[in-house]
Design an enzyme around this catalytic site. Structure first.
Site, PDB file in Angstrom:
ATOM      1  N   ASP A  39      -3.338  30.704 -29.216  1.00 39.75           N
ATOM      2  CA  ASP A  39      -4.119  29.876 -28.281  1.00 39.75           C
ATOM      3  C   ASP A  39      -5.566  29.740 -28.774  1.00 39.75           C
ATOM      4  OD1 ASP A  39      -4.797  28.507 -25.982  1.00 39.75           O
ATOM      5  OD2 ASP A  39      -4.569  30.219 -24.626  1.00 39.75           O
ATOM      6  N   GLY A 130       3.685  37.903 -29.081  1.00 41.08           N
ATOM      7  CA  GLY A 130       2.435  38.581 -29.420  1.00 41.08           C
ATOM      8  C   GLY A 130       2.014  39.480 -28.272  1.00 41.08           C
ATOM      9  N   VAL A 131       0.879  39.144 -27.671  1.00 46.48           N
ATOM     10  CA  VAL A 131       0.321  39.942 -26.573  1.00 46.48           C
ATOM     11  C   VAL A 131       1.318  40.081 -25.405  1.00 46.48           C
ATOM     12  CG1 VAL A 131      -1.506  39.952 -24.817  1.00 46.48           C
ATOM     13  CG2 VAL A 131      -2.054  39.380 -27.163  1.00 46.48           C
TER      14      VAL A 131
HETATM   15  P1  ADP Z   1       1.804  35.332 -26.399  1.00 43.86           P
HETATM   16  O1  ADP Z   1       0.721  35.675 -25.406  1.00 43.86           O
HETATM   17  O2  ADP Z   1       2.678  34.183 -25.932  1.00 43.86           O
HETATM   18  O3  ADP Z   1       2.560  36.512 -26.841  1.00 43.86           O
HETATM   19  P2  ADP Z   1       0.235  35.298 -28.866  1.00 43.86           P
HETATM   20  O4  ADP Z   1      -0.715  34.248 -29.322  1.00 43.86           O
HETATM   21  O5  ADP Z   1      -0.305  36.651 -28.578  1.00 43.86           O
HETATM   22  O6  ADP Z   1       0.998  34.669 -27.607  1.00 43.86           O
HETATM   23  O7  ADP Z   1       1.386  35.466 -29.940  1.00 43.86           O
HETATM   24  C1  ADP Z   1       2.435  34.544 -30.126  1.00 43.86           C
HETATM   25  C2  ADP Z   1       2.809  34.536 -31.599  1.00 43.86           C
HETATM   26  O8  ADP Z   1       1.903  33.698 -32.304  1.00 43.86           O
HETATM   27  C3  ADP Z   1       2.723  35.896 -32.269  1.00 43.86           C
HETATM   28  O9  ADP Z   1       3.895  36.079 -33.061  1.00 43.86           O
HETATM   29  C4  ADP Z   1       1.489  35.789 -33.164  1.00 43.86           C
HETATM   30  O10 ADP Z   1       1.600  36.593 -34.334  1.00 43.86           O
HETATM   31  C5  ADP Z   1       1.527  34.313 -33.518  1.00 43.86           C
HETATM   32  N1  ADP Z   1       0.282  33.687 -33.994  1.00 43.86           N
HETATM   33  C6  ADP Z   1      -0.998  34.053 -33.826  1.00 43.86           C
HETATM   34  N2  ADP Z   1      -1.831  33.184 -34.425  1.00 43.86           N
HETATM   35  C7  ADP Z   1      -1.044  32.219 -35.012  1.00 43.86           C
HETATM   36  C8  ADP Z   1      -1.283  31.060 -35.810  1.00 43.86           C
HETATM   37  N3  ADP Z   1      -2.524  30.665 -36.128  1.00 43.86           N
HETATM   38  N4  ADP Z   1      -0.209  30.325 -36.241  1.00 43.86           N
HETATM   39  C9  ADP Z   1       1.047  30.688 -35.915  1.00 43.86           C
HETATM   40  N5  ADP Z   1       1.337  31.779 -35.163  1.00 43.86           N
HETATM   41  C10 ADP Z   1       0.314  32.533 -34.718  1.00 43.86           C
END
Ligand code: ADP
Length: 180
Positions: A39, A130-131
């Site tokens: 995000d 991710g989070v």
């Molecule tokens: P959520 O809160 O839905 O878990 P996150 O952003 O924490 O969302 O993580 C979702 C996934 O996106 C994770 O696997 C993370 O490693 C990945 N991620 C983070 N940054 C990027 C990026 N720039 N491009 C692609 N994937 C990403």
């Protein structure tokens, strides 16, 4: 990079903000006002116009926030994509709070939102892994089932790209996806 499902599915590792698909999907939170992870990367690479459109959507359509599993589209600011589809995945609470269904809804509603904008190509990050803590192996099973059903039902989007942030997430997906 690997191509599956007769060329309709591309699985790769990389940074989704660099993808030239018609739409890229943002794993947003329900405020739609930005956050960390993918995000934060999308808003910082795309510039402030995306956040302005998100604020307008909050005001007009979702004053209490975007519910998990739903999806909305904005333009993509300075990104190479044309649209950003913002969806909210489930927070993992152990698996008994409809997390699998909500994750499937997030993917399905994102595909529908992209179709409504006339998109032919879309790129997804690994929503919720991710989070939000959703297990990557189970996510792989759910996402591959949703996409298989989508392609079999002749959905309008011709190519879906799954972009994993790092080689190990990419490999976990391929090992657990059930796709050929
Ligand atoms: P959520 O809160 O839905 O878990 P996150 O952003 O924490 O969302 O993580 C979702 C996934 O996106 C994770 O696997 C993370 O490693 C990945 N991620 C983070 N940054 C990027 C990026 N720039 N491009 C692609 N994937 C990403």
């Amino acid at each position: 990079m690997k191509t599956l499902m007769d060329g309709r599915l591309i699985v790769k590792s990389g940074d989704i903000t660099k993808e030239k698909a018609d739409a890229i999907v943002n794993a947003a939170n329900s405020t739609l006002l930005g956050g960390g992870g993918v995000d934060g990367a999308i808003h910082s690479a795309g510039g402030p116009s995306i956040l302005e459109e998100c604020r307008a959507i909050r005001k007009k359509v979702y004053p209490n926030g975007l519910p998990a599993g739903e999806a909305v589209a904005t333009s993509a600011g300075e990104l190479p994509a044309r649209f950003v589809i913002h969806t909210v995945g489930p927070v993992w609470h152990g698996g008994n709070q409809n997390e699998p269904e909500i994750l499937a809804n997030a993917y399905q509603n994102s595909l529908r939102a992209a179709e409504e904008k006339g998109c032919a190509t879309i790129a997804f990050p690994a929503i919720s892994t991710g989070v939000y803590g959703f297990p990557r192996e189970l996510a792989a099973k759910i996402v591959s089932r949703v996409l298989m059903e989508y392609f079999l039902s002749d959905g309008k989007i011709s190519t879906v790209t799954l972009v994993f942030y790092g080689k190990s997430d990419y490999e976990i997906f391929l090992a657990h996806s059930d796709l050929e």
